[in-house]
Design an enzyme around this catalytic site. Structure first.
Site, PDB file in Angstrom:
ATOM      1  N   SER A 173       0.825  -1.248  -0.044  1.00  0.00           N
ATOM      2  CA  SER A 173      -0.095   0.016  -0.049  1.00  0.00           C
ATOM      3  C   SER A 173       0.746   1.300   0.189  1.00  0.00           C
ATOM      4  CB  SER A 173      -1.043  -0.103   1.255  1.00  0.00           C
ATOM      5  OG  SER A 173      -1.333   1.228   1.487  1.00  0.00           O
ATOM      6  N   TYR A 230      -2.671  -0.948  10.400  1.00  0.00           N
ATOM      7  CA  TYR A 230      -2.686  -1.328   9.058  1.00  0.00           C
ATOM      8  C   TYR A 230      -1.094  -0.665   8.421  1.00  0.00           C
ATOM      9  CZ  TYR A 230      -3.900  -0.934   3.902  1.00  0.00           C
ATOM     10  OH  TYR A 230      -3.989  -1.433   2.527  1.00  0.00           O
TER      11      TYR A 230
END
Length: 255
Positions: free
Chosen positions: A143, A156
């Site tokens: 990401s 995350y």
């Protein structure tokens, strides 16, 4: 057909980016192992879309948060397909919580799926390639948040930052075996995980202001990058992250 006669395992491939990756790899000639936690309608839909490309495909249910399931997934994939050449660690989860409110259970779930899963899947996959004396490809779906802070998503971001360093380390350790290891780092992609955002026009407009391309990405944008990294064209590419974000990472600012 750059991936003719290759077999790819794509985790979390029953929907969203994972489904897009599986379909694209099949279009490039690969046979596919589809993975998700449950054998459900979404899994069957992905199977049909991959099968429509004219290649072998199977589905194996496994929750990659548990190392035992990672080992089983690779073992069963080899049993059913005869071999594996490409591993795409795509499965991922995120939890929205202020840092002061994050529970141990939520932290564990995010880290287990996003980091522990790729760690032990890559280990099992690399052992298979070593034992069969073949090279291969490991591609992790990371990401932009391996680089970019994301308030209220600390677990995350931690998982993706860890994945970035795991990728670099494995690239060095596994290079003598002919195994390349890379990340793709999507920005804002139009998938079910972002459905809530797409239903809030003001928030969506604010995000688009931060994206020079002025659009959300699509699963095929990520899938094309994965197909490149899986191919012989990327034989000398390892230990790196390919960012797919329409310019978001270097243009982002908190509102």
């Amino acid at each position: 057909m750059k991936l003719q006669n290759k077999v790819a395992l794509v985790t979390g491939s029953t929907q969203g980016i994972g489904r897009g990756i599986a379909i694209r790899l099949a279009k490039e000639g690969a046979d596919l192992v589809i993975n998700g936690r449950h054998d459900d309608d979404q899994a069957r839909e992905t199977l049909e879309q991959v099968r429509a490309q004219g290649h072998r495909v199977c589905f194996i249910a496994a929750d990659v948060a548990e190392p035992a399931n990672c080992y089983r997934l690779v073992e069963q994939a080899v049993e059913q397909m005869g071999r594996l050449d490409i591993l795409v660690n795509n499965a991922g989860v995120q939890k929205h919580d202020a840092f002061l409110e994050v529970s141990e259970a939520d932290y564990n779930q995010v880290l287990n799926v996003n980091l522990r899963g790729p760690f032990f899947l890559s280990q099992a996959f690399a052992r298979h390639l070593r034992d069969t004396e073949r090279g291969g490809r490991i591609i992790n779906n990371s990401s932009v948040h391996e680089e970019l802070p994301f308030p209220n998503f600390s677990a995350y971001c931690s998982s993706k930052g860890g994945l970035k360093m795991l990728t670099r380390n494995l690239a060095i350790e596994l290079a003598p075996l002919g195994i390349t290891v890379n990340n793709v780092a999507p920005g804002a992609i139009e998938t079910p995980i972002n459905q809530a955002l797409m239903n809030e026009p003001e928030k969506l407009a604010g995000l688009l202001e931060n994206i020079p391309a002025k659009r959300l990405g699509q699963p095929h944008d990520v899938a094309g990058a994965v197909a490149f990294l899986a191919s012989d064209d990327a034989d000398y590419v390892t230990g790196t992250t390919l960012v797919i974000d329409g310019g978001l990472l270097w243009n982002y600012s908190e509102q």
